[in-house]
Design a protein around this motif. Sequence first.
Motif, PDB file in Angstrom:
ATOM      1  N   PHE A   1      12.983   4.890   7.322  1.00 15.69           N
ATOM      2  CA  PHE A   1      14.304   4.367   7.657  1.00 15.69           C
ATOM      3  C   PHE A   1      15.471   5.261   7.283  1.00 15.69           C
ATOM      4  CE2 PHE A   1      11.704   0.489   7.166  1.00 15.69           C
ATOM      5  CZ  PHE A   1      11.824   0.009   8.453  1.00 15.69           C
ATOM      6  N   GLN A   2      15.226   6.425   6.666  1.00 14.38           N
ATOM      7  CA  GLN A   2      16.333   7.232   6.181  1.00 14.38           C
ATOM      8  C   GLN A   2      17.288   7.654   7.294  1.00 14.38           C
ATOM      9  OE1 GLN A   2      15.365  10.788   3.928  1.00 14.38           O
ATOM     10  NE2 GLN A   2      17.010  10.245   2.522  1.00 14.38           N
ATOM     11  N   ARG A   3      16.773   8.110   8.405  1.00 12.35           N
ATOM     12  CA  ARG A   3      17.631   8.535   9.512  1.00 12.35           C
ATOM     13  C   ARG A   3      18.449   7.362  10.053  1.00 12.35           C
ATOM     14  NH1 ARG A   3      14.443  11.773  13.150  1.00 12.35           N
ATOM     15  NH2 ARG A   3      15.052  13.470  11.819  1.00 12.35           N
ATOM     16  N   LYS A   4      17.830   6.195  10.170  1.00 13.37           N
ATOM     17  CA  LYS A   4      18.544   5.014  10.654  1.00 13.37           C
ATOM     18  C   LYS A   4      19.624   4.585   9.668  1.00 13.37           C
ATOM     19  CE  LYS A   4      14.847   3.256  13.534  1.00 13.37           C
ATOM     20  NZ  LYS A   4      13.945   2.170  13.847  1.00 13.37           N
TER      21      LYS A   4
ATOM     22  N   GLY B   1      21.227  12.772   0.318  1.00 17.42           N
ATOM     23  CA  GLY B   1      19.908  12.286  -0.073  1.00 17.42           C
ATOM     24  C   GLY B   1      19.858  10.788  -0.295  1.00 17.42           C
ATOM     25  N   ILE B   2      20.726  10.046   0.393  1.00 11.87           N
ATOM     26  CA  ILE B   2      20.780   8.599   0.225  1.00 11.87           C
ATOM     27  C   ILE B   2      19.424   7.983   0.549  1.00 11.87           C
ATOM     28  CG2 ILE B   2      21.601   8.113   2.567  1.00 11.87           C
ATOM     29  CD1 ILE B   2      23.496   6.048   1.276  1.00 11.87           C
ATOM     30  N   GLN B   3      19.006   6.997  -0.271  1.00 14.71           N
ATOM     31  CA  GLN B   3      17.692   6.375  -0.114  1.00 14.71           C
ATOM     32  C   GLN B   3      17.794   4.877  -0.342  1.00 14.71           C
ATOM     33  OE1 GLN B   3      14.471   8.085  -2.353  1.00 14.71           O
ATOM     34  NE2 GLN B   3      15.655   9.921  -2.779  1.00 14.71           N
ATOM     35  N   LEU B   4      16.745   4.185   0.038  1.00  9.65           N
ATOM     36  CA  LEU B   4      16.637   2.762  -0.264  1.00  9.65           C
ATOM     37  C   LEU B   4      16.410   2.622  -1.765  1.00  9.65           C
ATOM     38  CD1 LEU B   4      14.254   1.561   2.568  1.00  9.65           C
ATOM     39  CD2 LEU B   4      16.645   0.981   2.314  1.00  9.65           C
ATOM     40  N   GLY B   5      17.084   1.671  -2.380  1.00 11.99           N
ATOM     41  CA  GLY B   5      16.902   1.421  -3.804  1.00 11.99           C
ATOM     42  C   GLY B   5      15.702   0.525  -4.041  1.00 11.99           C
TER      43      GLY B   5
ATOM     44  N   GLN C   1      21.247   6.568   7.606  1.00  9.14           N
ATOM     45  CA  GLN C   1      22.318   7.557   7.697  1.00  9.14           C
ATOM     46  C   GLN C   1      23.189   7.302   8.927  1.00  9.14           C
ATOM     47  OE1 GLN C   1      20.106  11.212   7.615  1.00  9.14           O
ATOM     48  NE2 GLN C   1      19.744  11.099   5.414  1.00  9.14           N
ATOM     49  N   THR C   2      22.559   7.005  10.049  1.00  7.94           N
ATOM     50  CA  THR C   2      23.303   6.717  11.280  1.00  7.94           C
ATOM     51  C   THR C   2      24.154   5.466  11.111  1.00  7.94           C
ATOM     52  OG1 THR C   2      21.532   7.713  12.580  1.00  7.94           O
ATOM     53  CG2 THR C   2      23.061   6.282  13.755  1.00  7.94           C
ATOM     54  N   ARG C   3      23.585   4.451  10.491  1.00  2.85           N
ATOM     55  CA  ARG C   3      24.324   3.200  10.269  1.00  2.85           C
ATOM     56  C   ARG C   3      25.504   3.427   9.330  1.00  2.85           C
ATOM     57  NH1 ARG C   3      26.499  -1.116  11.835  1.00  2.85           N
ATOM     58  NH2 ARG C   3      26.323  -2.901  10.481  1.00  2.85           N
ATOM     59  N   LEU C   4      25.302   4.234   8.297  1.00  4.21           N
ATOM     60  CA  LEU C   4      26.379   4.530   7.357  1.00  4.21           C
ATOM     61  C   LEU C   4      27.532   5.236   8.060  1.00  4.21           C
ATOM     62  CD1 LEU C   4      27.340   4.379   4.447  1.00  4.21           C
ATOM     63  CD2 LEU C   4      26.152   6.515   3.998  1.00  4.21           C
ATOM     64  N   LEU C   5      27.217   6.145   8.973  1.00  3.34           N
ATOM     65  CA  LEU C   5      28.261   6.826   9.744  1.00  3.34           C
ATOM     66  C   LEU C   5      29.105   5.837  10.539  1.00  3.34           C
ATOM     67  CD1 LEU C   5      26.435   9.973  11.149  1.00  3.34           C
ATOM     68  CD2 LEU C   5      28.467   9.946   9.698  1.00  3.34           C
TER      69      LEU C   5
ATOM     70  N   LEU D   1       0.823  -1.216   0.000  1.00  5.43           N
ATOM     71  CA  LEU D   1       0.000   0.000   0.000  1.00  5.43           C
ATOM     72  C   LEU D   1       0.852   1.259   0.000  1.00  5.43           C
ATOM     73  CD1 LEU D   1      -2.792  -1.061   2.511  1.00  5.43           C
ATOM     74  CD2 LEU D   1      -2.870  -1.095   0.017  1.00  5.43           C
ATOM     75  N   ASN D   2       1.983   1.193  -0.683  1.00  4.31           N
ATOM     76  CA  ASN D   2       2.863   2.353  -0.855  1.00  4.31           C
ATOM     77  C   ASN D   2       3.372   2.947   0.452  1.00  4.31           C
ATOM     78  OD1 ASN D   2       2.562   2.145  -3.628  1.00  4.31           O
ATOM     79  ND2 ASN D   2       0.756   3.467  -3.635  1.00  4.31           N
ATOM     80  N   VAL D   3       3.862   2.111   1.331  1.00  2.00           N
ATOM     81  CA  VAL D   3       4.504   2.596   2.542  1.00  2.00           C
ATOM     82  C   VAL D   3       5.820   3.245   2.122  1.00  2.00           C
ATOM     83  CG1 VAL D   3       5.568   1.920   4.724  1.00  2.00           C
ATOM     84  CG2 VAL D   3       3.450   0.849   3.998  1.00  2.00           C
ATOM     85  N   ASP D   4       6.083   4.465   2.575  1.00  2.00           N
ATOM     86  CA  ASP D   4       7.311   5.166   2.208  1.00  2.00           C
ATOM     87  C   ASP D   4       8.433   4.710   3.137  1.00  2.00           C
ATOM     88  OD1 ASP D   4       9.263   6.839   1.318  1.00  2.00           O
ATOM     89  OD2 ASP D   4       8.259   8.700   1.899  1.00  2.00           O
ATOM     90  N   LEU D   5       9.139   3.668   2.708  1.00  2.00           N
ATOM     91  CA  LEU D   5      10.203   3.112   3.533  1.00  2.00           C
ATOM     92  C   LEU D   5      11.353   4.092   3.701  1.00  2.00           C
ATOM     93  CD1 LEU D   5      10.261  -0.545   2.206  1.00  2.00           C
ATOM     94  CD2 LEU D   5       9.227   0.308   4.307  1.00  2.00           C
ATOM     95  N   ASN D   6      11.565   4.966   2.723  1.00  4.40           N
ATOM     96  CA  ASN D   6      12.634   5.959   2.853  1.00  4.40           C
ATOM     97  C   ASN D   6      12.344   6.910   4.012  1.00  4.40           C
ATOM     98  OD1 ASN D   6      14.583   5.322   0.851  1.00  4.40           O
ATOM     99  ND2 ASN D   6      13.084   5.921  -0.679  1.00  4.40           N
ATOM    100  N   ALA D   7      11.104   7.341   4.138  1.00  6.65           N
ATOM    101  CA  ALA D   7      10.750   8.234   5.246  1.00  6.65           C
ATOM    102  C   ALA D   7      10.912   7.517   6.587  1.00  6.65           C
ATOM    103  CB  ALA D   7       9.318   8.744   5.089  1.00  6.65           C
TER     104      ALA D   7
END
Length: 139
Positions: free
Chosen positions: A75-78, A133-137, A80-84, A67-73
């Motif tokens: 998980f984006q902060r998580k 602006g990194i996002q889930l692919g 970014q934190t994980r990438l750091l 149902l079009n859940v925006d996974l980027n919205a």
Amino acid sequence: MNLTYYGFQPFKITPGKVVVLATGSPHIYQEIILGLQDRTDTVKLSDDNFTTVTVGKGAQWYGDPLLNVDLNALFQRKLQTRLLKVLADDQTVGLVDGLQSLLSQLLADSYLMDVPLELPETPELAKLIKFSGIQLGSV
């Protein structure tokens, strides 16, 4: 952790992992959704010793992925934190050097406009990653 939908055997879920539930019954699907939202008592969570854990503390309902859940919205902060956390020191230095190179080139090009510009201070790495602006692919 165990997830129990009353009337069925409990099944084991791994904390910290995404769990996708699928059923062909709209009634069961609705009851599971309401249970995971802590709006009904049909779904219970328990630890490995079958001690009850509240649904709010043991699970997070993100929604129906169809149902079009925006996974980027979500998980984006998580991300970014994980990438750091996974960047090595030399990679961090490389990112900051790349930004400095970009800013220096912009400053050099600004002389053509005959307008005095200043370089800002180098932002912290968290801001650089957020700015990217990194996002889930898409799968």
